[in-house]
Design a protein around this motif. Structure first.
Motif, PDB file in Angstrom:
ATOM      1  N   LEU A  81     -28.251  22.672  42.311  1.00  0.00           N
ATOM      2  CA  LEU A  81     -28.367  21.222  42.153  1.00  0.00           C
ATOM      3  C   LEU A  81     -27.082  20.729  41.503  1.00  0.00           C
ATOM      4  CD1 LEU A  81     -30.450  18.898  42.568  1.00  0.00           C
ATOM      5  CD2 LEU A  81     -30.990  19.141  40.135  1.00  0.00           C
TER       6      LEU A  81
ATOM      7  N   ALA B 119     -36.176  24.450  47.686  1.00  0.00           N
ATOM      8  CA  ALA B 119     -34.941  23.899  47.130  1.00  0.00           C
ATOM      9  C   ALA B 119     -34.954  22.384  47.015  1.00  0.00           C
ATOM     10  CB  ALA B 119     -33.744  24.335  47.977  1.00  0.00           C
TER      11      ALA B 119
ATOM     12  N   TYR C  74     -35.513  22.343  39.512  1.00  0.00           N
ATOM     13  CA  TYR C  74     -34.324  23.016  38.980  1.00  0.00           C
ATOM     14  C   TYR C  74     -34.311  22.975  37.464  1.00  0.00           C
ATOM     15  CZ  TYR C  74     -32.423  22.962  43.725  1.00  0.00           C
ATOM     16  OH  TYR C  74     -32.237  23.158  45.067  1.00  0.00           O
TER      17      TYR C  74
ATOM     18  N   ARG D  79     -38.057  19.125  32.653  1.00  0.00           N
ATOM     19  CA  ARG D  79     -38.549  19.813  33.851  1.00  0.00           C
ATOM     20  C   ARG D  79     -39.953  20.355  33.603  1.00  0.00           C
ATOM     21  NH1 ARG D  79     -36.939  25.764  36.121  1.00  0.00           N
ATOM     22  NH2 ARG D  79     -37.958  25.565  38.153  1.00  0.00           N
TER      23      ARG D  79
END
Length: 381
Positions: A26, A298, A357, A377
């Motif tokens: 990322l 992803a 990520y 996150r």
């Protein structure tokens, strides 16, 4: 130490080091990010409206600090866990845009309110207001509360103008709570591609909101804060002049879902695509097609496969090939990228992509200049 730091910390400052990143990665273009932040801040000042950007987009204390330094009041958080994480990262001006209802969550909210200098939270039900008031009195610090109004999507918010007045009156009368204002977020309107259609829809919803504000004013409950809006409608909302602050979020990154929207009626992009995913070709055995190492794991996928920013000939398309892989398909008669070559992708939807990520790889040009943690996150509780 994060995996990103373990693998890439030694690359920081090395010219061209983006090309040495392990992928998928990322990547955040720092110059684009800063230009996006500056553009929205300048726009808000010019229209005499405040910014309270939504951190659910970036989940990053580093980015929140840059937004606040550019003039933002603070940031919004979708969930209590996001607010806790950003507070741990030093961000003290926080507004939680979803109701906090359960006893265990209210206990955490009171602990956060004790630490944060400026905390607000929404309510949309009288029982929740009573529970918050009781907890705030016991905790010994008043809690700022915003009444959430449903714009018609039936996700959260009071359902009628009468309910809005009733709940605002209840909040204002409860010891332990401070009636701060109202929230009105037209989430389903943000991604209407056509500017004229989006403008007409928002104007209709704004008339509904203005009617509620008039009723609140008549009841002696005029809100000091009217918060809402978003990246898709910020231009229209600012021109209409009803909101005192804008909860813009995705403008800092610009995923594909927003890139295809005409945000200001100019038929050209307003903000830059600062958030990117670097991938590498890992298989190149089929003529005109290669496989890269960034699949379903992803990026968020509900908006379809990602467009290609660079690394493949114009007109190339992508197709998901499973959890770990993505096909890059060249136009007929054109060559696909070679084995191990870099392909840079645009996330279809930035918010849930970021949540996959642990770190941002911050670049200037093709040089890695820093690694920032995705502070909140996974903090969805």
């Amino acid at each position: 130490m994060s995996e990103a730091e373990r693998l890439h910390r030694h690359l920081i400052g090395q010219q061209g080091s983006r090309g040495s990143l392990n992928t998928p990665a990322l990547v955040l273009d720092l110059d684009m990010l800063d230009r996006n932040i500056a553009e929205m801040a300048t726009f808000a000042r010019a229209h005499n409206v405040k910014l309270r950007p939504h951190a659910k987009t970036h989940k990053s204390a580093d980015i929140a600090r840059r937004q606040i330094a550019a003039g933002a009041l603070g940031v919004c958080c979708a969930k209590l866990g996001e607010a806790e994480a950003l507070a741990e990262g030093g961000i003290e001006a926080l507004h939680i845009t979803s109701p906090v209802v359960t006893p265990q969550a209210i206990d955490r909210l009171m602990a956060l309110n004790a630490k944060a200098a400026d905390l607000m939270v929404v309510v949309d039900h009288p029982a929740n207001a009573e529970a918050l008031a009781t907890a705030a009195v016991e905790a010994g610090k008043p809690l700022a509360v915003v009444v959430d109004i449903d714009p018609g999507i039936h996700r959260t918010g009071v359902a009628t103008p009468e309910d809005a007045v009733s709940l605002a009156g209840k909040v204002a009368g409860l010891k332990g709570l401070k009636y701060a204002g109202v929230q009105f977020y037209c989430g389903s309107h943000q991604h209407i591609k056509d500017f004229a259609e989006r403008k007409a829809s928002i104007e209709e919803r704004t008339e509904y909101l203005k009617g509620i504000l008039a009723k609140l004013d008549a009841a002696g409950l005029k809100p000091a804060i009217v918060t809402g809006s978003g990246t898709g409608t910020h231009f229209i909302d600012a021109k209409l002049g009803v909101f005192t602050e804008l909860q813009v979020g995705s403008y800092v990154f610009m995923d594909h879902d927003y890139e295809v929207c005409d945000l200001r009626g100019l038929d050209k992009p307003t903000f830059e695509q600062a958030l990117q995913i670097d991938a590498r070709v890992v298989s190149a055995n089929t003529p005109g097609m290669v496989t890269v190492d960034a699949g379903l794991k992803a990026m968020a996928t509900e908006k379809g496969p990602p467009p290609i920013l660079r690394g493949a000939v114009e007109g190339s398309t992508t197709r998901f090939m499973g959890d770990e892989h993505l096909a890059v398909i060249a136009p007929a008669g054109k060559a696909a990228p070679a084995l191990a070559e870099q392909v840079v992708l645009t996330p279809p939807h930035c918010d849930p992509t970021v949540n996959m990520y642990e770190s941002y790889h911050v670049v200037k040009g093709d040089t890695l200049v820093d690694i920032w943690p995705v502070t909140a996150r996974g903090r969805s509780r």
